[in-house]
Design an enzyme around this catalytic site. Structure first.
Site, PDB file in Angstrom:
ATOM      1  N   GLU A 209     -12.166   0.384  -9.877  1.00  0.00           N
ATOM      2  CA  GLU A 209     -11.760  -0.519 -10.964  1.00  0.00           C
ATOM      3  C   GLU A 209     -12.636  -0.407 -12.213  1.00  0.00           C
ATOM      4  OE1 GLU A 209     -11.960  -1.440  -7.748  1.00  0.00           O
ATOM      5  OE2 GLU A 209      -9.809  -1.588  -7.347  1.00  0.00           O
TER       6      GLU A 209
ATOM      7  N   ARG B 285       0.511   3.733  -3.204  1.00  0.00           N
ATOM      8  CA  ARG B 285      -0.146   5.020  -2.920  1.00  0.00           C
ATOM      9  C   ARG B 285       0.885   6.136  -2.734  1.00  0.00           C
ATOM     10  NH1 ARG B 285      -5.769   3.786   0.201  1.00  0.00           N
ATOM     11  NH2 ARG B 285      -5.851   1.558  -0.136  1.00  0.00           N
TER      12      ARG B 285
ATOM     13  N   GLU C  72       0.832  -1.211   0.000  1.00  0.00           N
ATOM     14  CA  GLU C  72       0.000   0.000   0.000  1.00  0.00           C
ATOM     15  C   GLU C  72       0.861   1.254   0.000  1.00  0.00           C
ATOM     16  OE1 GLU C  72      -3.079  -0.083  -0.562  1.00  0.00           O
ATOM     17  OE2 GLU C  72      -3.917  -1.945   0.228  1.00  0.00           O
TER      18      GLU C  72
ATOM     19  N   ASP D   5      -5.151  -9.800  -7.914  1.00  0.00           N
ATOM     20  CA  ASP D   5      -5.424  -8.914  -9.051  1.00  0.00           C
ATOM     21  C   ASP D   5      -4.231  -8.261  -9.752  1.00  0.00           C
ATOM     22  OD1 ASP D   5      -5.035  -7.395  -6.754  1.00  0.00           O
ATOM     23  OD2 ASP D   5      -6.949  -6.350  -6.827  1.00  0.00           O
TER      24      ASP D   5
HETATM   25  C1  DMJ Z   1      -6.341   0.447  -4.790  1.00  0.00           C
HETATM   26  O1  DMJ Z   1      -5.524   0.711  -3.726  1.00  0.00           O
HETATM   27  C2  DMJ Z   1      -5.583  -0.172  -5.932  1.00  0.00           C
HETATM   28  O2  DMJ Z   1      -6.329  -0.019  -7.091  1.00  0.00           O
HETATM   29  C3  DMJ Z   1      -5.271  -1.617  -5.715  1.00  0.00           C
HETATM   30  O3  DMJ Z   1      -4.666  -2.195  -6.829  1.00  0.00           O
HETATM   31  C4  DMJ Z   1      -6.530  -2.381  -5.399  1.00  0.00           C
HETATM   32  N1  DMJ Z   1      -7.291  -1.776  -4.354  1.00  0.00           N
HETATM   33  C5  DMJ Z   1      -7.497  -0.370  -4.313  1.00  0.00           C
HETATM   34  C6  DMJ Z   1      -8.780   0.130  -4.933  1.00  0.00           C
HETATM   35  O4  DMJ Z   1      -9.866  -0.671  -4.886  1.00  0.00           O
END
Ligand code: DMJ
Length: 793
Positions: A665, A400, A396, A528
């Site tokens: 998404e 981010r 994260e 994912d």
């Molecule tokens: C975000 O922090 C990013 O897109 C991550 O890849 C997946 N989760 C969240 C948003 O849903």
């Protein structure tokens, strides 16, 4: 002009064996081309009479819709009154002699296959080789209340291969129907019974609504009328060559759609008003791949490109939402990780690094909020420190915070952001100090000690270990510190040595042994973005690390063959999980995949027309449609966290997670699909999602998660994730501002938190030589077609 078809009364019944009223129609080869002396003067077809010879018919292949039978065809929705009861279809058809099978070849349809009466079978279909008909017979099929398969057909062998034939069909409210070959009646029946028009499904060119029975060949000059024309009118239509529309008919009010379908090379479909639609067209004639049985895919709903004014209005509305959220953050939570949008307070739940502020920098820049950007930059200069942070998530923090700083640097060129990124990167680097180079999941930023994550039993999470490469490689390129890139590359080098079945990696990997440590496969939570980064890291490195593209392609083949499913009754594509057996559930998180698939198709080494790229774009469109349905079918028009699929019932939200936490998404995929295809449907759907967010999630100081998307009026939770500003609003803005925002997917890659960073190519990035080993691409992915090629029941 009289437009009503004057019908001969015929036997009731589903399919008439009676002789046609015009014997010429049955052997159109022998039928003389009709004279024009008695035609109305305003018709422009006069010159054609002499010039459009039989040999010209054989040669003319331009300005046509080309369908190869791949099951991927352009779907056109004729907004509103497409099928009100009476209809005429007029088209030029060129049956490709390379496919002489007796498969049904659909010209146009707004109904699904099958004969059970009901909404799906309402409407009409005009096809060649219909079920229960003989070879190369032109058929019109429709439904009434008791019979889903009323039919009228020409005699056999009247539509020839490798030659343009004009075909037409007319149908009235009362089931009077006729088919025409080259302007002459080939058969007519009726009245039979009151027909059932199709009121919901889109019209499909070249196949049935459920994607079946594609035409192999070309279609041109397709016109749909909302009246049943008479023979004189049909004859006139048949006298204008394919690719042209008689001027006389362009003017008539009763034409609900006129399409001069353009060639594959131009990839456009233009309607009578000159509106352009993107279209799919094919160069090859032989089917090689078809998504299983045909999936529901978005149609353009008669949408056209927005005017500049409307584009700006929509983009401005999204920017207003950003301004609102930003003002609340600034007033109530400045420098904190998150704003709490109900209580109006701040919270530091990500290590006290001003996560919302840093995550938002590039959104502010892209939206032209320069004053706000500068103010945030000052905070970064004076107040951003990684020393207060305790234990943080490596993933994260990378996507981010590090991603936010890098994109701010990339866009603005301000060295401050790179310095901060370097500081942060040097701390995060400690996570990679494991026997395998696979990073541990958490880390104390202050004392730089990495830690195992308890809830994964010390295993690294696939999506986390595989979503750091873009950031660390870019950081290496800009700081000159190669080690950042080496440690990021090593993760993929380790995984590249493993060969999980179907290229699908389970969600846990041991950082100590490098072994796979779970059996669960998912494109949702925990899995994912690993797949996203295989592709994007390959793109970032100038497409030279072939092993990454191979891993990506193999995984997508695995997804297409093992995970891709189709719901009933709506034939929605979805990606199931595997955990021993199949789990028919799909997270909202999976909705990043349409965008990734579209990007993968557009960068396919074998080209966008290659079988694999076409398949992947097909799946992308079908999945994007499903993701939108996850919003559209809820009362609030917002998606739940995940849906479960059930036999015969498509999908439902679950009691355990009916909330929408402002996730990005679907907006992401809609932006990518719009950017790459230009199809206005994606922009329109993004706009609908934006409106629903404003309607249900807006608070006095920001936006909050909605507790239950299944009902209006549920509580807004006191949480606004930073990704709402970093991703959701950014993508919702970019899709409306495209291409004014100036970003191009040829020049940048978005990290998984929507932070755009420049593609530096193989000389700019420290690519992995180990991953550059040439690989033999498998040229033809598995054919997953289960579509019957013969006649249907
Ligand atoms: C975000 O922090 C990013 O897109 C991550 O890849 C997946 N989760 C969240 C948003 O849903």
């Amino acid at each position: 002009m009289q437009t009503k078809l004057s019908m001969e009364k015929a036997d009731k019944g589903v399919f008439s064996d009676q002789e046609p009223t015009n014997p010429n129609a049955l052997s159109h080869k022998d039928a003389p081309i009709k004279g024009h002396s008695d035609e109305p003067k305003q018709l422009e077809a006069v010159a054609f009479e002499n010039s459009f010879s039989e040999s010209a018919r054989s040669r003319t292949r331009t300005t046509s819709f080309r369908s190869s039978g791949l099951g991927d065809t352009y779907a056109v929705s004729l907004a509103g009154a497409m099928d009100t009861g009476e209809v005429t279809v007029s088209a030029w058809v060129f049956l490709d002699g390379s496919d002489r099978s007796e498969s049904i070849k659909t010209i146009v349809s707004n109904r699904e296959t099958g004969c059970e009466p009901g909404e799906a079978r309402n409407g009409f279909a005009v096809a060649i080789n219909e079920w229960e008909t003989a070879d190369r017979q032109l058929t019109l099929e429709w439904a009434d209340e008791t019979d889903g398969c009323r039919k009228v057909g020409s005699k056999p062998m009247v539509v020839e291969y490798d030659r343009w034939t004009h075909v037409a069909a007319t149908l009235t409210h009362e089931g009077e129907a006729a088919v025409y070959i080259d302007g002459s009646v080939a058969m007519r029946v009726g009245p039979t019974a009151r027909r059932m028009p199709q009121t919901t499904a889109s019209l499909r060119v070249g196949q049935y609504v459920d994607g079946l029975y594609p035409l192999v060949g070309n279609i041109s000059s397709l016109i749909i009328f909302k009246v049943a024309l008479d023979e004189e009118a049909v004859t006139t239509l048949s006298r204008t060559p394919p690719g042209q529309i008689p001027a006389h008919f362009q003017a008539i009010q009763d034409a609900s759609a006129i399409f001069t379908l353009t060639d594959a090379g131009r990839r456009q479909l233009v309607d009578a008003r000159g509106r352009e639609f993107p279209m799919l067209a094919y160069r090859t004639a032989r089917p090689t791949i078809m998504i299983s049985g045909g999936f529901a895919a978005p149609s353009s709903s008669g949408l056209t490109k927005l005017s500049r004014e409307a584009e700006r209005d929509r983009a401005a509305a999204v920017k207003d939402a950003m301004s609102h959220a930003w003002a609340g953050y600034k007033a109530r939570a400045w420098g904190r990780d998150e704003l709490k949008p109900i209580s109006g307070r701040g919270q530091d739940n990500w290590g006290a690094m001003g996560v919302t502020l840093v995550d938002s920098l590039d959104t502010l820049w892209l939206m032209g909020m320069k004053a706000e950007f500068d103010e945030a930059k000052e905070w970064v200069r004076t107040s951003l420190s990684f020393d207060q942070a305790g234990t943080v998530s490596v993933f994260e923090t990378t996507i981010r915070e590090l991603g936010g700083l890098l994109a701010a640097y990339d866009l603005s060129g301000e060295s401050l952001f790179l310095e901060k990124a370097d500081d942060l990167g040097s701390r995060l680097a400690a996570a990679f100090q494991t026997p395998t180079g696979i990073p541990r999941g958490s880390l104390d930023l202050r004392d730089r000690t990495a830690k195992d994550v308890a809830w994964t039993s010390g295993n690294a999470v696939l999506a986390e270990l595989g979503s750091l490469q873009l950031e660390f490689r870019y950081l290496a390129a800009k700081t000159g510190k190669v080690e950042y890139a080496r440690q990021a590359n090593r993760v993929f080098e380790t995984l590249a040595r493993l060969s999980p079945p179907n290229g699908l990696f389970p969600i846990y990997v041991s950082p100590n042994s490098g072994q796979l440590a779970s059996r669960k496969i998912t494109l949702g939570a925990l899995g994912d973005s690993f797949y996203e980064y295989l592709l994007k890291t390959w793109i970032q490195g100038g497409k030279t690390e072939h092993r990454l593209r191979e891993m990506y392609d193999t995984a997508i083949d695995g997804i297409a063959t093992k995970l891709l499913q189709r719901s009933e009754p709506s034939k929605l594509a979805y990606i199931a999980d595997l955990d021993g057996g199949r789990i028919d559930k799909m997270d909202h998180l999976v909705c990043f995949l349409p965008g990734t698939l579209a990007l993968g198709a557009h960068t396919d080494p074998d080209g966008l027309e290659s079988p694999r790229a076409r398949r992947d774009l097909n799946i992308a469109k079908a999945l994007a449609h499903t993701c939108f349905q996850m919003y559209d079918r809820m009362s609030t028009k917002l998606s739940p966290e995940f849906v479960t699929f059930q036999p015969g019932g498509d999908f439902a939200a679950s009691n355990s997670a009916p909330f929408y936490i402002l996730r990005p998404e679907t907006a992401e995929s809609l932006f990518v699909l719009y950017h790459l295809t230009g199809d206005p449907i994606y922009r329109d759907r993004a706009w609908q999602i934006f409106q629903a967010i404003v309607r249900h999630c807006k608070t006095a100081v920001g936006f909050g998660s909605l507790q239950d998307v299944r009902r209006t009026g549920s509580r807004i939770e006191d949480r606004m994730e930073s990704f709402f500003l970093a991703e959701t609003l950014k993508y919702l803005y970019l899709v409306q501002a495209d291409p004014d925002h100036g970003l191009s997917l040829s020049d940048i890659v978005f990290n998984t938190e929507a932070h755009p960073i420049s593609i530096l190519g193989p000389t700019g990035i420290h690519v992995s030589q180990n991953l550059q080993t040439p690989v033999q691409r498998t040229r033809t992915p598995p054919d997953t077609s289960d579509s019957p090629s013969g006649r249907r029941r």
